[in-house]
Write a protein that holds these residues in place. Structure first.
Motif, mmCIF file in Angstrom:
data_model
loop_
_atom_site.group_PDB
_atom_site.id
_atom_site.type_symbol
_atom_site.label_atom_id
_atom_site.label_comp_id
_atom_site.label_asym_id
_atom_site.label_seq_id
_atom_site.Cartn_x
_atom_site.Cartn_y
_atom_site.Cartn_z
ATOM 1 N N GLU A 1 0.710 -1.247 0.061
ATOM 2 C CA GLU A 1 -0.219 0.065 -0.088
ATOM 3 C C GLU A 1 0.748 1.362 0.022
ATOM 4 O O GLU A 1 0.397 2.173 -0.691
ATOM 5 N N LYS A 2 1.979 1.097 0.912
ATOM 6 C CA LYS A 2 2.846 2.384 0.802
ATOM 7 C C LYS A 2 3.451 2.582 -0.495
ATOM 8 O O LYS A 2 3.723 3.916 -0.934
ATOM 9 N N SER A 3 3.980 1.484 -1.178
ATOM 10 C CA SER A 3 4.731 1.759 -2.615
ATOM 11 C C SER A 3 3.641 2.259 -3.501
ATOM 12 O O SER A 3 4.143 2.855 -4.594
ATOM 13 N N CYS A 4 2.230 1.710 -3.364
ATOM 14 C CA CYS A 4 1.172 2.138 -4.280
ATOM 15 C C CYS A 4 1.185 3.665 -4.267
ATOM 16 O O CYS A 4 0.920 4.536 -5.053
ATOM 17 N N LYS B 1 1.839 9.248 -6.179
ATOM 18 C CA LYS B 1 2.350 10.413 -5.959
ATOM 19 C C LYS B 1 3.230 10.761 -7.033
ATOM 20 O O LYS B 1 3.163 12.072 -7.404
ATOM 21 N N GLU B 2 4.471 10.019 -7.427
ATOM 22 C CA GLU B 2 5.211 10.140 -8.451
ATOM 23 C C GLU B 2 4.721 10.695 -9.948
ATOM 24 O O GLU B 2 4.796 11.722 -10.411
ATOM 25 N N THR B 3 3.461 9.670 -9.874
ATOM 26 C CA THR B 3 2.910 9.995 -11.343
ATOM 27 C C THR B 3 2.198 11.400 -11.392
ATOM 28 O O THR B 3 2.041 12.012 -12.430
#
Length: 442
Positions: A423-426, A431-433
């Motif tokens: 979940e944290k990675s997603c 956020k980066e996108t």
């Protein structure tokens, strides 16, 4: 005996006076007449007559309690002035028989028994002295002073230890609660309420409460030394160490602190031992004996201790203990010290290794394979350690087998952690996108 006739006639006239006073219910007159008869016998050194008159007066019909009490107390003053030991024993036995079963002279009887037991002990009859003392249950005496009760029970314990009756010594020692020594004696005594029994003052030869505390723990050390219960011996020395008179004098507390350190090292590893070990290390007085501080430090440091190096460093101190307070540490102390070092080393190995070969374990412990296996098995049996030995493969496994519920719980925890990371990675990718899309629009 010269003047024997006049003595008999004087006693006869006093007995008639005593009879009149007793029948009239005159307490003071009866007491005076009884005491005068005893005084007359004493002044004439008629010891046999004295014994006879004590028995006669106590058995007279309707004899007053106050008269018997006064008579016993008066006769007790003559004990130390008897001409020989046989006369002294005879007088004590007479007073004992008169006071037996009479609750109003129970304290006097206890003191008489104590004196008779002391005479028996001086004659080398330890068993008879111990049996005499055990007849009296002073803990039920409401009028006896607390310090005198404790001193009496401690004397009972000491005699049982002298005759090596350790079971009875333990039973008697449990009549004294260690909390009684922590009572604040400086507080003013409460005035007895109406109807309460009046507590007598303790005799001058009874030690103070703090002195009794020291005697109590010294006797308990003797008892625990019989079983080689090192942790309890250590706790006894710790209590002696806390006595203000000991703590104020370095000549007294240094030998006691040395004993505390030695018995801590000799005690098997358990939570109580660890707690005492850490509290002793925090003691500022330990800096006065740095050699022992380093010994305790080695025990709490999770490193393998080399037995030969340790023994060479502390052998002289170990041997020197026999000249210090409390004497030698015990016949098995040297063997037990080596045992404790091996146990410490096994615990250290179990902390750093999940699996290890028996051969390598024996090398680390400086033992043969058979000895290493034996010590490891003993620790597993005593539940000081969890381990399994695969003898054909020669491997020791220190990991405990987990219950199915524990395994499922650990899996659930691991899955929860994994999903949290996903979940944290997603979130980070999203956020980066968003940041890149905003940059392209500009």
């Amino acid at each position: 005996m010269e003047g024997g006739g006049s003595l008999d006639s004087q006693i006869e006239s006093l007995l008639n006076v005593e009879k009149q006073m007793r029948l009239n219910g005159d307490v003071a007159g009866t007491k005076k007449a009884a005491i005068d008869i005893l005084q007359l016998c004493f002044e004439n050194r008629a010891w046999k007559t004295l014994n006879d008159q004590i028995v006669v007066l106590s058995k007279r019909r309707g004899q007053l309690k106050q008269a018997v009490t006064a008579m016993v107390q008066q006769a007790m003053q003559y004990i130390d002035q008897t001409p020989d030991i046989e006369t002294k024993i005879e007088l004590i036995k007479t007073l004992n028989s008169v006071s037996a079963g009479k609750i109003y002279v129970e304290i006097e009887r206890a003191r008489l028994i104590k004196r008779l037991a002391k005479i028996k002990e001086e004659q080398g009859q330890i068993a008879e002295a111990a049996d005499l003392m055990q007849e009296i249950a002073v803990e039920t005496f409401g009028a006896m002073a607390k310090t005198e009760k404790i001193a009496f029970i401690l004397e009972q314990v000491r005699l049982c230890l002298d005759r090596q009756d350790y079971v009875r010594a333990q039973i008697l020692s449990r009549k004294i609660s260690p909390r009684v020594f922590d009572a604040d004696s400086s507080k003013e005594k409460k005035k007895p309420k109406e109807g309460d029994s009046i507590v007598e003052e303790a005799p001058a030869d009874i030690p103070s409460l703090l002195e009794l505390k020291r005697i109590y723990y010294e006797l308990m050390i003797r008892y625990y030394s019989h079983n080689n219960d090192y942790l309890e011996i250590c706790r006894c020395y710790k209590s002696i160490y806390e006595i203000p008179s000991v703590k104020e004098d370095p000549a007294k507390w240094i030998p006691v602190l040395r004993k505390i350190c030695w018995y801590l090292v000799l005690a098997p590893h358990d939570p109580m031992q660890s707690s005492l070990l850490n509290s002793t290390l925090d003691d500022k007085n330990l800096s006065e004996i740095p050699h022992f501080r380093s010994l305790l430090k080695q025990l709490i440091t999770m490193e393998v201790i080399q037995w030969t190096g340790l023994w060479n460093a502390f052998k002289d101190e170990f041997e020197n203990e026999k000249n210090m307070l409390g004497g030698a540490l015990g016949d098995k102390a040297a063997d037990d010290l080596k045992e404790r070092v091996i146990e410490h080393n096994i615990l250290v190995v179990s902390k750093y290794y999940a699996r290890i070969t028996v051969k390598r374990l024996a090398e680390l412990l400086c033992l043969t394979v058979e000895e290493a296996e034996k010590h490891l098995s003993d620790m597993v049996v005593s539940k000081a350690l969890i381990a399994k030995v695969d003898r054909p493969m020669g491997i020791v496994c220190f990991e405990s087998t987990k219950d199915s519920n524990d395994i499922l719980n650990s899996w659930a925890t691991n899955l929860e952690k994994l999903l949290g990371l996903v979940e944290k990675s997603c979130h980070q990718i999203h956020k980066e996108t968003m940041v890149h899309k905003a940059a392209l629009k500009v």
